[in-house]
Design an enzyme around this catalytic site. Structure first.
Site, mmCIF file in Angstrom:
data_model
loop_
_atom_site.group_PDB
_atom_site.id
_atom_site.type_symbol
_atom_site.label_atom_id
_atom_site.label_comp_id
_atom_site.label_asym_id
_atom_site.label_seq_id
_atom_site.Cartn_x
_atom_site.Cartn_y
_atom_site.Cartn_z
ATOM 1 C CB ILE A 277 23.801 18.986 66.434
ATOM 2 C CG1 ILE A 277 24.436 19.770 67.591
ATOM 3 C CG2 ILE A 277 22.484 18.359 66.851
ATOM 4 C CD1 ILE A 277 23.592 20.945 68.058
ATOM 5 N N GLY A 278 27.172 18.434 65.820
ATOM 6 C CA GLY A 278 28.331 19.109 65.250
ATOM 7 C C GLY A 278 29.631 18.537 65.766
ATOM 8 N N GLY A 280 33.947 19.602 65.687
ATOM 9 C CA GLY A 280 34.991 20.536 65.295
ATOM 10 C C GLY A 280 36.343 20.090 65.784
ATOM 11 C CB SER A 282 38.297 22.511 70.272
ATOM 12 O OG SER A 282 37.075 23.168 70.019
ATOM 13 N N GLY A 283 36.288 19.637 69.721
ATOM 14 C CA GLY A 283 35.305 18.831 70.425
ATOM 15 C C GLY A 283 34.062 18.570 69.605
ATOM 16 C CB VAL A 285 28.237 20.730 69.388
ATOM 17 C CG1 VAL A 285 27.072 21.511 69.991
ATOM 18 C CG2 VAL A 285 29.503 21.577 69.405
ATOM 19 C CE LYS A 301 33.913 23.049 71.236
ATOM 20 N NZ LYS A 301 34.484 24.274 70.644
ATOM 21 C CG ASP A 404 37.011 30.403 65.222
ATOM 22 O OD1 ASP A 404 37.334 30.660 64.041
ATOM 23 O OD2 ASP A 404 36.503 29.327 65.572
#
Length: 414
Positions: A277-278, A280, A282-283, A285, A301, A404
């Protein structure tokens, strides 16, 4: 009013000014009974004095109170069941007094509570299972006369020092708490039978329940190590089939931060492309639905590295996760566990069904067909996020800096 760390003596006045919102009198030598609080009082710190007597009958009539610290005094009596009326209480410290009777299960209804210290008293009976409903950063029930089985939700490493010096306590889990294993009846070996607290439960069932705050703040980004130091070390990959097929040969270690009814293999089986679903810096999700688990749907994650991380970075990662795992606040997403191998790190969180704030504000993804947020809701979200950040900055030890904060890292519940 702040007159702490002085050598003031004498008896406090029976009534305090009605416009008083904060009273810090800790580390003095005040005596006598606790005075009546003004209606607007939000913080009362009276630790390390000589206050005595019972908690006053009007003790719970102050719904705006957020911190009550009366540790290291000579207070007697019991903790009132109506403490649930203090709906905004985040810190309750009554340690090292002379309190007796049982712990009221209504404490479990204080959904804002993050610090609970009742150690060093003469409290007896069982530990209410309702305390497991709280998102506690700090819990200390040591040095009392508590008996029976510790609720299973506390059989995790962050609570290893929370129940010491209670000879009648026992645990159902090995090698976690420094307590003996319970016998078949749920009691500690050679301990008396558990008293009947049905009266306590009747009061709890009749009590009101606090509503759940709408907003939760993502804490994945608050670990600078996860968000920055590991951004160059762990690189996200695309998967065409289940991750389990690629990682079966690895040895996995699961570190729980709450009571779990799933295993690391349940999580690994859900790391599939269709659950992504995501993604970024750093990894990646994943949204994983565990049908046979009370946790339901989880957010996982995955932080990946093609090689074994350096020992120093590995220690930093473990330290960051330990901090996040013990963080409990109604406006911070709960970290359930960490699953690690030599090359891969998985952090498992509660899943927030209404996605992130940016999708509601900018109409991204499936939210594009939904109505925009109304104006009364927007300040509620801002206040919830601010409360989560305030907890991280002022209530955590050591303080945690998010680094963040943005709308995509603010998730919404139902």
């Amino acid at each position: 009013m702040m007159i702490h760390d002085s050598e003031f003596t004498g008896i406090l006045p029976k009534k305090l000014p009605q416009n008083l919102t904060r009273l810090d009198i800790y580390n003095n030598q005040f005596t006598g009974e606790i005075p009546s609080f003004p209606d607007r009082l939000q913080v009362f710190r009276a630790s390390n004095n000589l206050l005595n007597g019972k908690l006053p009958s009007t003790f719970t009539n102050f719904p705006q109170l957020t911190e009550l610290s009366l540790d290291n005094n000579q207070i007697t009596g019991s903790i009132p069941y109506k403490i649930l009326d203090m709906g905004f209480l985040t810190v309750l410290n009554l340690s090292h007094n002379q309190l007796f009777s049982s712990i009221p299960p209504t404490i479990g209804l204080l959904q804002m509570l993050t610090t609970l210290d009742l150690s060093g008293n003469n409290l007896s009976g069982s530990i209410p299972v309702e305390l497991a409903n709280l998102m506690l950063v700090f819990l200390n029930l040591s040095v009392n006369q508590l008996t029976g089985m510790v609720p299973s939700a506390f059989n995790v490493e962050p609570y290893a020092q929370s129940f010491l010096s209670n000879p009648g306590l026992c645990t159902s889990a090995k090698n976690v708490l420094d307590l003996p294993l319970c016998d078949k009846s749920g009691n500690a070996p050679n301990s008396p039978d558990e008293p009947n607290y049905s009266h306590d439960m009747d009061i709890l069932n009749r009590s009101k329940r606090l509503s759940k705050v709408l907003i939760v703040l993502v804490v994945v980004g608050c670990a600078a190590f996860i968000g920055t130091a590991f951004s160059g070390l762990f690189i996200a990959r695309k998967y065409r089939k289940r991750i389990k097929d690629n990682l079966d040969h690895e040895s996995w270690k699961l570190t729980p931060f709450s009571s779990l009814d799933f295993t690391e293999f349940d999580i690994l089986n859900g790391l599939a492309e269709e659950n992504l679903i995501g993604r970024g810096g750093s990894g990646t999700v994943y949204k994983i639905n565990l049908r046979n688990s009370t946790h339901g749907t989880l957010a996982v994650k995955k932080i990946w590295s093609g090689q074994r991380p350096e020992a120093k970075l590995e220690k930093q990662f473990q330290a960051e996760v330990q901090i996040l795992g013990t963080m409990r606040h109604v406006n911070i997403v709960k970290l359930l566990c960490c699953i690690a191998s030599t090359q891969t790190k998985l952090v498992v969180y509660e899943y927030m069904e209404n996605s992130s704030l940016d999708r509601w504000l900018h109409g991204r993804g499936r939210m594009s067909k939904w109505m925009p947020l109304d104006w009364p809701t927007r300040p509620q979200i801002a206040i919830g996020a601010a409360r989560g950040l305030c907890h991280m900055h002022h209530d955590c030890s050591p303080p945690v800096v998010h680094r963040d904060v943005k709308s995509s890292n603010i998730l919404l519940t139902s």
